[in-house]
Scaffold this motif. Structure first.
Motif, PDB file in Angstrom:
ATOM      1  N   VAL A  24       0.847  -1.201   0.000  1.00 43.15           N
ATOM      2  CA  VAL A  24       0.000   0.000   0.000  1.00 43.15           C
ATOM      3  C   VAL A  24       0.881   1.249   0.000  1.00 43.15           C
ATOM      4  CG1 VAL A  24      -1.616   1.354   1.409  1.00 43.15           C
ATOM      5  CG2 VAL A  24      -2.044  -1.065   0.993  1.00 43.15           C
ATOM      6  N   GLY A  25       1.929   1.242   0.821  1.00 37.89           N
ATOM      7  CA  GLY A  25       2.865   2.374   0.835  1.00 37.89           C
ATOM      8  C   GLY A  25       3.544   2.567  -0.509  1.00 37.89           C
ATOM      9  N   ALA A  26       3.941   1.458  -1.143  1.00 35.94           N
ATOM     10  CA  ALA A  26       4.579   1.548  -2.461  1.00 35.94           C
ATOM     11  C   ALA A  26       3.592   2.098  -3.487  1.00 35.94           C
ATOM     12  CB  ALA A  26       5.092   0.174  -2.886  1.00 35.94           C
ATOM     13  N   GLY A  27       2.344   1.651  -3.423  1.00 39.50           N
ATOM     14  CA  GLY A  27       1.335   2.156  -4.357  1.00 39.50           C
ATOM     15  C   GLY A  27       1.082   3.640  -4.193  1.00 39.50           C
ATOM     16  N   ILE A  28       1.048   4.093  -2.953  1.00 35.38           N
ATOM     17  CA  ILE A  28       0.850   5.526  -2.700  1.00 35.38           C
ATOM     18  C   ILE A  28       2.008   6.331  -3.284  1.00 35.38           C
ATOM     19  CG2 ILE A  28       0.812   7.270  -0.861  1.00 35.38           C
ATOM     20  CD1 ILE A  28      -0.830   5.231   0.788  1.00 35.38           C
ATOM     21  N   LEU A  29       3.230   5.830  -3.123  1.00 34.76           N
ATOM     22  CA  LEU A  29       4.393   6.543  -3.681  1.00 34.76           C
ATOM     23  C   LEU A  29       4.392   6.535  -5.205  1.00 34.76           C
ATOM     24  CD1 LEU A  29       7.360   5.663  -1.317  1.00 34.76           C
ATOM     25  CD2 LEU A  29       6.091   7.789  -1.506  1.00 34.76           C
ATOM     26  N   VAL A  30       3.930   5.447  -5.815  1.00 34.51           N
ATOM     27  CA  VAL A  30       3.858   5.412  -7.276  1.00 34.51           C
ATOM     28  C   VAL A  30       2.857   6.444  -7.776  1.00 34.51           C
ATOM     29  CG1 VAL A  30       3.115   3.993  -9.236  1.00 34.51           C
ATOM     30  CG2 VAL A  30       4.658   3.034  -7.534  1.00 34.51           C
ATOM     31  N   VAL A  31       1.712   6.557  -7.119  1.00 34.17           N
ATOM     32  CA  VAL A  31       0.718   7.563  -7.516  1.00 34.17           C
ATOM     33  C   VAL A  31       1.275   8.965  -7.298  1.00 34.17           C
ATOM     34  CG1 VAL A  31      -1.559   8.516  -6.950  1.00 34.17           C
ATOM     35  CG2 VAL A  31      -1.247   6.041  -7.166  1.00 34.17           C
ATOM     36  N   ALA A  32       1.934   9.195  -6.171  1.00 33.97           N
ATOM     37  CA  ALA A  32       2.520  10.519  -5.895  1.00 33.97           C
ATOM     38  C   ALA A  32       3.603  10.853  -6.912  1.00 33.97           C
ATOM     39  CB  ALA A  32       3.079  10.555  -4.480  1.00 33.97           C
ATOM     40  N   GLU A  33       4.330   9.844  -7.368  1.00 31.49           N
ATOM     41  CA  GLU A  33       5.398  10.072  -8.344  1.00 31.49           C
ATOM     42  C   GLU A  33       4.834  10.545  -9.672  1.00 31.49           C
ATOM     43  OE1 GLU A  33       8.234  10.021 -11.143  1.00 31.49           O
ATOM     44  OE2 GLU A  33       6.656   8.552 -11.305  1.00 31.49           O
ATOM     45  N   MET A  34       3.640  10.113 -10.008  1.00 31.25           N
ATOM     46  CA  MET A  34       3.025  10.542 -11.267  1.00 31.25           C
ATOM     47  C   MET A  34       2.753  12.039 -11.276  1.00 31.25           C
ATOM     48  SD  MET A  34       0.360   7.541 -12.108  1.00 31.25           S
ATOM     49  CE  MET A  34       0.859   5.837 -12.183  1.00 31.25           C
ATOM     50  N   PHE A  35       2.607  12.641 -10.117  1.00 32.77           N
ATOM     51  CA  PHE A  35       2.358  14.073 -10.043  1.00 32.77           C
ATOM     52  C   PHE A  35       3.642  14.898 -10.013  1.00 32.77           C
ATOM     53  CE2 PHE A  35      -1.610  12.356  -8.261  1.00 32.77           C
ATOM     54  CZ  PHE A  35      -2.506  12.987  -9.099  1.00 32.77           C
ATOM     55  N   THR A  36       4.776  14.288  -9.672  1.00 31.18           N
ATOM     56  CA  THR A  36       6.009  15.053  -9.552  1.00 31.18           C
ATOM     57  C   THR A  36       6.835  15.070 -10.828  1.00 31.18           C
ATOM     58  OG1 THR A  36       7.291  13.180  -8.720  1.00 31.18           O
ATOM     59  CG2 THR A  36       6.165  14.566  -7.086  1.00 31.18           C
ATOM     60  N   GLY A  37       6.833  13.990 -11.595  1.00 30.59           N
ATOM     61  CA  GLY A  37       7.613  13.960 -12.821  1.00 30.59           C
ATOM     62  C   GLY A  37       9.063  13.532 -12.630  1.00 30.59           C
ATOM     63  N   THR A  38       9.476  13.210 -11.415  1.00 24.08           N
ATOM     64  CA  THR A  38      10.814  12.683 -11.197  1.00 24.08           C
ATOM     65  C   THR A  38      10.692  11.191 -10.930  1.00 24.08           C
ATOM     66  OG1 THR A  38      10.768  12.984  -8.816  1.00 24.08           O
ATOM     67  CG2 THR A  38      11.530  14.854 -10.137  1.00 24.08           C
ATOM     68  N   PHE A  39      11.810  10.499 -10.915  1.00 21.33           N
ATOM     69  CA  PHE A  39      11.769   9.067 -10.675  1.00 21.33           C
ATOM     70  C   PHE A  39      12.184   8.708  -9.252  1.00 21.33           C
ATOM     71  CE2 PHE A  39      12.349   9.114 -15.337  1.00 21.33           C
ATOM     72  CZ  PHE A  39      11.206   8.426 -15.666  1.00 21.33           C
TER      73      PHE A  39
END
Length: 140
Positions: free
Chosen positions: A9-24
């Motif tokens: 769940v934590g990894a999924g939240i970070l993947v979604v948040a990453e889509m908004f930042t544009g960095t990897f």
């Protein structure tokens, strides 16, 4: 919920948040959390799961930082179309005087200079650089 689900769940939240930042970078931390979930599935204790997740996340982040994706391209901002939207636009120059001209562009008078290799003849030019209130142009 079991430990491995919490990690995912934590990894999924970070993947979604990453889509908004544009960095990897958040994606690299999410990979570390996924390894924490894998460690939990294998039955490793909580502190060791955390160490595995942190270690993999740090290594993945370090690898990303050293790659070409971790560093922004060093470009001259006067020639970068992402910084100045005038780069690549067309401008009509009716008359040249010693490699310089004055033209109406976007409702104002601008100084225009020839870029390297450009020929001084009346016609359309492409803006290749903006230096202050000067447009550096090349033949269209």
């Amino acid at each position: 919920m079991s430990d491995w689900m919490n990690w995912l769940v934590g990894a999924g939240i970070l993947v979604v948040a990453e889509m908004f930042t544009g960095t990897f970078y958040l994606l690299m931390i999410a990979i570390g959390l996924a390894f924490g979930a894998l460690a939990a599935l294998l039955g490793v204790s909580g502190p060791v799961q955390t160490l595995i997740a942190a270690g993999v996340g740090l290594v993945a982040t370090a690898v990303l930082h050293r790659s070409r994706f971790g560093r922004p391209a060093k470009r001259n901002p006067t020639r970068d179309q992402n910084v100045n939207l005038d780069i690549g636009a067309r401008v009509a120059v009716p008359l040249w005087q010693d490699g310089r001209a004055r033209v109406m562009y976007r409702g104002a008078l601008w100084d225009v200079e020839l870029g390297p290799g450009a020929l001084a003849e009346a016609g359309d030019y492409r803006i290749v650089e903006v230096q202050g209130n000067r447009l550096i142009v090349a033949n269209a």
